[in-house]
Design a protein around this motif. Structure first.
Motif: not given
Length: 502
Positions: A471-478, A480-485
């Motif tokens: 996905t190109g998104r990092r779990m240490d980025s708030a 990125d985590r919010h967009e995935l959620w």
């Protein structure tokens, strides 16, 4: 009403009861004379039937049949005229026996007393009774009127009614709270009449109900002039002269008193609207807000606000809210009525009664100085209330589901595909999506997420690293985590929209 026993006390008539004594308490409404063998069809019921027994049957069975027919026609008693030149000089034993068997009071009218004298006596008694009832009614009306122009208010009028009639009264507002009562046990009457009251609530000012049982007459009447203000409950003896007329007068005077109070409330309403105007401009110091409330005689306590749509009668609704919610701040802003009440007040319940078919938003409980926040929430909930057709609390719309539902299915699907598409294209899509969901739901705790899926924590780490890579998104980025959620939540919503059965 005149009874057989009372008629016997008229010494001028000299009547004597010779049979049917147990039924001497029967009420006589009129007197009639007939020598027919079958007079029933010409009678209305309630009569004292006078006869000289010209065609009286010759047998006990015949007399019994004759009296049974009279009883069926509603005759209350039979008077037999006696005289030297009449068929009978005393009551025949066959007629006495038949009257006792049927339970029909049998009177004898002595020689020299014309039937017209008995008839006049019956109607004279009735006229006197009606005159006394009218006099009592007028006295009661004067007492009620005197109470209405005295300082006693609702309680004074109810007390005057009870003193004059012996009937207790209870007045409850539209929320069922007692405004005035003459009986300390009035709450039991409110409970007893809850069913009838519920059945007529929707009838407004035309609502009324009566329950007659156990020798008591209990009534419910709407109070108010142009709008429903309260309900009157009355409890008293079932039999009472001119009860309906007196009750009508009582309803009118109580309605006038409620309207008078409503008129006096208009000045108070302006003062409270001014305070709500100040509180609605923005948050203020709680001490300042407390002083504003104290100036109105209100307590310094947490508040909850509501906004109600009233395009046709905002002023009337505002008046109803203020007269019912005595600690409320109310104002009208265009076609919307805004109200703030102490947090302990059942505001949702009050709106369900006073504005059941209107759109309404309800804010959260706040400190007095933050009423503006609760009002802003209430106004924000109004559009969603119109769409859903029910009153909405701020807590109900403060969710991602509500926000995502407002976006629309197609934009949500596009967003979901853009974020989660790389995972969908992978041959391990199911495991990756389940792993991502568990990881986010457990706030990034590897062990908890792995335990929820019953996999090793290294397996969980491997899945999340694969998600990051695809996905190109990092779990240490708030962010990125919010967009995935959000993408996962949006997928749930679009799946429900595609299958209404869910």
């Amino acid at each position: 009403m005149l009874t057989v026993a009372e008629l016997l006390t008229d010494q001028a008539l000299g009547l004597e009861l010779v049979a049917g004594t147990p039924a001497a308490d029967r009420e006589i409404e009129a007197a009639a004379v007939s020598e027919l063998s079958h007079p029933g069809p010409w009678l209305q019921g309630g009569e004292l039937l006078l006869t000289i027994g010209l065609l009286l049957p010759d047998t006990v069975e015949g007399c019994r049949s004759y009296l049974a027919e009279l009883h069926e026609a509603g005759v209350r008693a039979v008077g037999l005229g006696l005289g030297a030149e009449l068929p009978h000089q005393c009551a025949p034993q066959r007629l006495v026996a038949a009257a006792d068997a049927v339970g029909m009071p049998l009177l004898t009218v002595p020689d020299g007393v014309p039937f017209i004298a008995v008839t006049k006596a019956v109607f004279a008694y009735r006229a006197r009774a009606e005159r006394r009832a009218l006099e009592r009614t007028l006295e009661t009306q004067r007492a009620l009127t005197a109470a209405a122009v005295s300082p006693g208010g609702l309680m004074g009028i109810l007390n005057a009614h009870r003193d004059a009639t012996g009937r207790d009264g209870v007045i409850v507002d539209q929320l069922g709270r007692v405004l005035a009562q003459t009986d300390p046990a009035g709450a039991s009457l409110v409970e007893r009449m809850a069913g009838p009251l519920t059945s007529i609530r929707d009838h407004g000012l035309s609502g009324a109900a009566v329950d007659i049982s156990e020798g008591r007459r209990r009534e419910v009447h709407a109070l108010g002039a142009q709008r429903l203000r309260a309900w009157l409950l009355i409890d008293g003896p079932a039999e009472m002269p001119a009860a309906e007329q007196i009750t009508g007068d009582l309803v009118s005077l109580l309605s006038l008193e409620l309207e008078r109070r409503h008129g006096l409330d208009s000045a108070q309403r302006r003062e409270r609207a001014q305070v709500l105007d100040r509180l609605a401009r923005g948050t203020v110091d709680d001490a300042v807000a407390a002083r504003w409330l104290a100036s109105l005689g209100l307590k310094d306590t947490d508040q909850r606000a509501a906004a109600i749509s009233a395009p046709d009668d905002a002023e009337d609704l505002a008046a109803d809210l203020l007269s019912t919610l005595r600690d409320a701040l109310v104002r009208v802003v265009g076609s919307v009525v805004e109200v703030a009440v102490p947090l302990a007040t059942d505001l949702p319940g009050a709106l369900a009664t006073l504005a059941p078919d209107r759109s309404a938003g309800i804010g959260i409980g706040v400190r007095p100085g933050a009423v503006a926040v609760s009002l802003r929430q209430a106004r924000s909930a109004l559009p969603a209330s119109r769409v859903q057709g029910r009153h909405l609390r701020a807590e109900e719309i403060a969710s991602s589901r509500m926000l995502l539902n407002a976006v629309g299915t197609e934009p949500l699907a596009a967003f979901t595909d853009a974020v989660l598409g790389p995972l969908d294209a992978n041959d391990r899509a199911t495991d990756l999506l389940r792993g991502l969901t568990a990881f986010l739901e457990h706030n990034g705790h590897w062990a908890a997420a792995a335990s929820a899926l019953r996999v090793h924590r290294h397996t969980m780490r491997n899945r999340i690293e694969t998600v990051e890579r695809l996905t190109g998104r990092r779990m240490d980025s708030a962010q990125d985590r919010h967009e995935l959620w959000l993408a996962l939540r949006a997928r749930d919503i679009t799946a429900l929209s595609a299958d209404p059965a869910k």
